[in-house]
Design a protein around this motif. Structure first.
Motif, short mmCIF file in Angstrom:
data_model
loop_
_atom_site.label_atom_id
_atom_site.label_comp_id
_atom_site.label_asym_id
_atom_site.label_seq_id
_atom_site.Cartn_x
_atom_site.Cartn_y
_atom_site.Cartn_z
N LEU A 12 -28.35 -34.35 116.29
CA LEU A 12 -27.19 -35.24 116.16
C LEU A 12 -27.57 -36.53 115.43
O LEU A 12 -26.89 -36.95 114.49
CB LEU A 12 -26.62 -35.55 117.54
N THR A 64 -26.27 -37.37 111.51
CA THR A 64 -25.43 -38.54 111.24
C THR A 64 -26.15 -39.55 110.34
O THR A 64 -25.52 -40.19 109.49
CB THR A 64 -25.02 -39.23 112.56
N ARG A 81 -17.79 -34.72 105.43
CA ARG A 81 -18.09 -34.71 106.86
C ARG A 81 -19.41 -34.01 107.15
O ARG A 81 -19.95 -33.30 106.30
CB ARG A 81 -16.98 -33.99 107.65
N VAL A 95 -23.21 -39.60 121.60
CA VAL A 95 -22.46 -39.51 120.33
C VAL A 95 -22.12 -40.91 119.82
O VAL A 95 -22.28 -41.21 118.62
CB VAL A 95 -21.18 -38.68 120.53
N LEU A 98 -23.30 -42.66 116.24
CA LEU A 98 -22.34 -43.20 115.27
C LEU A 98 -22.68 -44.65 114.92
O LEU A 98 -22.65 -45.05 113.75
CB LEU A 98 -20.92 -43.10 115.83
N SER A 152 -26.01 -44.84 112.83
CA SER A 152 -25.88 -44.32 111.46
C SER A 152 -24.87 -45.13 110.64
O SER A 152 -24.99 -45.21 109.42
CB SER A 152 -25.46 -42.85 111.50
N ARG A 176 -15.79 -38.68 110.42
CA ARG A 176 -16.67 -37.87 109.56
C ARG A 176 -17.60 -36.97 110.37
O ARG A 176 -18.27 -36.11 109.80
CB ARG A 176 -17.53 -38.79 108.67
N LEU A 177 -17.63 -37.14 111.69
CA LEU A 177 -18.46 -36.29 112.55
C LEU A 177 -17.58 -35.24 113.21
O LEU A 177 -16.58 -35.55 113.86
CB LEU A 177 -19.16 -37.14 113.62
N GLU A 178 -17.99 -33.99 113.05
CA GLU A 178 -17.25 -32.87 113.65
C GLU A 178 -18.20 -32.16 114.63
O GLU A 178 -19.29 -31.71 114.25
CB GLU A 178 -16.81 -31.89 112.55
N VAL A 224 -14.02 -38.75 116.98
CA VAL A 224 -14.67 -37.64 116.30
C VAL A 224 -13.73 -36.44 116.26
O VAL A 224 -12.76 -36.35 117.01
CB VAL A 224 -16.00 -37.27 116.99
#
Length: 682
Positions: A399, A403, A414, A433, A437, A440, A446-448, A475
């Motif tokens: 993760l 990112t 994405r 998460v 975010l 980064s 943009r995160l899926e 997200v």
């Protein structure tokens, strides 16, 4: 005091014929004490003469022994020592004959009376001149104590919930059975059972329902096994069956199948209908192990294989299973140093829009480059990471890496990251998460996060809370591998997914004529459109599948048709080129083919001859052994693909003694009979 009066019998006689007032008084006091012990508790007394015959025995013990009288009988005629007790190094007769004291020997009736146990002690009687007058002694009742000990021992050997033998008893029984059969050269079978989906019952309906379910499982298991073996519960939802003198694998297979069927029938617990399953692993001694530890290990390996093959089945131990387990253990050990050792990297597979062939995102795929073994497939190491508890640390690393890399991509591209069910169950996931975010700097949309249907096996309020927390971060959520699990419309209604990823098993072969996968894909796309979700078709490999997927309405395509997953550096290079995807896969889908060498009869224009089939598919075959001349494309032929089964087709090409035949109608390869027999003249 007893020494002064030379025993209890003398006290009784003195009371009947008093001649000395002082001795009488002392004797009466002693008798009152004796009577109080005999009548008020478990204690009692005994005495013998110099010949070893009883002169006195408390009345209550006489009654318990079931004899009319005890006086005049040897002690050993009424009592026998418990030879199994560790406190009986010498016999009762030895002490009586050697005139030595003994203490707290455990004895039981020698008269055939009902089972009873006493502790007995005694010492020899001598007068002032050293003349031996016999033994005097005392005892206490141990019956209740022994029964309590036996009950405690019994409880220690049985499972309190189901009443089945517990782990300890099963181990002792297996040790004894193996020792006995080793001398008689007979086989012993061991079955290990694990219930499928039991954890879901516990989590959703509660432990009380789970306990009642385990009781019913135990009852069904005992009924199914019957007199063939001993059934035990090891704990949790694990059960064990020991089958002495069982070596016939067909019968063992039949019994295992019956167990699976019996345990898989619906249960009714507190008004709820519950369905679970069962997997069985089988090992047979002495071939699969001559001791309990080895046999149990191998049965467990067989159980692991049964669960790995889809559950609800049974497997016998095979030697390669041990090699596989050793390989998994080595992989687990290597896995523990792979993360800190920098052996992992992330590769990115493009997600391509069907409308304009632009790359809209990349899926982050974990790759492991082992320093000795080279590249190791995620299919091999991800399950191990989940089993050994490393998946969360690895998932967090992926993760953060994904990112961080995505921060360097165009702002409209994405990144998709897979979330395992174990990660999803961790309440700390939203925090992880959010931190990724922030560190980064990429926008949340943009995160899926790709989530598989297995997270709904334990669907609860905590699952809904997790979805809400993740969506609150901004997200996107994608349902991965749709169609391979439960495909419940219920959770599609409740879970806030932005996208459905259609599993590659529906995509492959969808462009082949007669395949029903296209209809399934269309139905999923229609459902997703209705719910306002995007769709991605996974595993697209051929260019004609691109056209089909676009025609069916999918919004995105993912697969090798646009190339394999690439490193971050190559993603940056493509960004500079505009992020337009160019197909590189095959142009047409190829139907299932079977490589073989079989004889067949070929008919052309009334002539018949023998040819060899080298490749056979549902739509055609490649043959050799015949030469053609002139224009052959479109020539009608008939070819024998099974014993006596002729199909019609046309020739499409011929070169160097080989030719390609296209069937006029697709055939079912699974229904082919044996190869046609070669017919030779003469």
């Amino acid at each position: 005091m007893i020494r002064s009066f030379r025993g209890i019998g003398n006290l009784r006689r003195l009371a009947a014929d008093p001649s000395d007032a002082d001795e009488l008084r002392r004797g009466e006091q002693a008798l009152r004490m004796i009577d109080a012990v005999e009548e008020g508790g478990s204690g009692w007394f005994w005495q013998t003469d110099g010949e070893g015959r009883l002169t006195y025995l408390s009345d209550k013990v006489v009654r318990q022994l079931g004899v009319d009288r005890a006086t005049g009988l040897p002690v050993t005629a009424l009592f026998q020592i418990d030879s199994e007790r560790p406190d009986t190094e010498r016999t009762l007769g030895f002490h009586l004959s050697s005139r030595t004291s003994f203490a707290e020997y455990t004895v039981r009736p020698a008269t055939g009376a009902p089972e009873r146990w006493w502790s007995i002690s005694g010492r020899p009687l001598f007068d002032e001149q050293g003349v031996f007058h016999g033994f005097v002694g005392w005892g206490s009742d141990l019956t209740e104590k022994r029964r309590s000990e036996a009950e405690i021992a019994r409880l220690a050997m049985f499972d309190a919930l189901t009443g089945l033998a517990n782990r300890q008893r099963m181990r002792l029984s297996l040790d004894q059975t193996l020792a006995q059969t080793a001398r008689s050269y007979r086989a012993v079978a061991l079955m290990l059972l694990d219930l499928d989906r039991f954890k879901t019952v516990n989590d959703t309906l509660g432990h009380q329902v789970g306990d009642e379910l385990l009781k019913q499982v135990g009852q069904r298991l005992v009924r199914t096994v019957g007199e063939h073996g001993l059934v035990g519960r090891l704990g949790g939802d694990e059960f064990k069956v020991i089958l002495p003198s069982a070596s016939n694998r067909e019968r063992l297979s039949e019994l295992a199948g019956n167990i699976i069927i019996a345990l898989s029938q619906p249960y009714v617990v507190k008004g709820s209908s519950i369905s679970i399953g069962c997997s069985v692993g089988i090992a047979v001694a002495p071939d699969d192990g001559g001791d309990a530890e080895t046999l149990t290990r191998n049965a467990d390996l067989a159980l692991y294989a049964a669960k790995g093959d889809g559950r609800g089945t049974h497997r016998f131990y095979r030697e390669e299973m041990l090699a596989g387990a050793q390989n998994r253990k080595q992989l687990e050990d290597d896995l523990r140093v792979a993360l800190s050792g920098g052996q992992f990297h992330v590769a990115y597979q493009p997600l391509v829009s069907t409308s304009d062939a632009r790359v809209t995102g990349y899926e982050a795929l974990l790759r492991w480059e082992h320093p000795i073994r080279g590249a190791i497939s995620p299919a091999d190491f991800i399950p191990i990471a989940e089993d050994c508890g490393m998946i969360e640390a690895i998932g967090e690393w992926v993760l953060r890496t994904a990112t961080s890399d995505a921060a360097q991509w165009p702002s409209d591209v994405r990144v998709a990251v897979n979330v395992s069910p174990i990660q999803f169950a961790n309440p700390a996931l939203p925090t992880l998460v959010a931190n990724a975010l922030v560190q980064s700097g990429i926008a949340p949309q943009r995160l899926e996060l790709e989530i598989t249907e297995s997270v709904f096996l334990n669907e609860s309020a905590s699952s809904e809370a997790m979805f809400a927390s993740l969506k609150a971060l901004g997200v996107r959520l994608s349902l991965d591998d749709f169609g391979t699990g439960y495909s419940s419309l219920g959770y599609l209604r409740k879970a806030p997914f932005d996208k459905i990823k259609i599993d590659q098993s529906f995509v492959r072969g969808a462009a082949v004529a007669g395949n029903r996968n296209a209809a399934i894909i269309k139905a999923i796309v229609t459902l997703a459109d209705t719910l306002g979700m995007e769709t991605t078709a996974e595993g697209v490999e051929t260019q004609d599948e691109i056209a089909l997927i676009r025609e069916l309405g999918c919004t995105h395509i993912q697969g090798w048709v646009y190339g394999k997953a690439i490193r971050h550096g190559e993603v940056l290079a493509r960004a500079d080129e505009g992020h337009t995807a160019t197909p590189v896969g095959h142009r047409t889908s190829r139907p299932q083919r079977s490589k073989m060498l079989r004889w067949a009869t070929l008919e052309i224009g009334g002539s018949r001859g023998e040819v060899r089939i080298r490749n056979l598919s549902t739509t055609g075959a490649m043959i050799d052994g015949v030469e053609f001349s002139g224009e052959i494309d479109g020539t009608t032929v008939r070819i024998e693909v099974g014993e006596g089964r002729m199909v019609s087709g046309v020739l499409r090409w011929a070169v160097n003694g080989q030719a390609g035949v296209e069937f006029l109608e697709p055939i079912n390869l699974d229904r082919l009979g044996p190869p046609p027999k070669v017919r030779r003249a003469g």
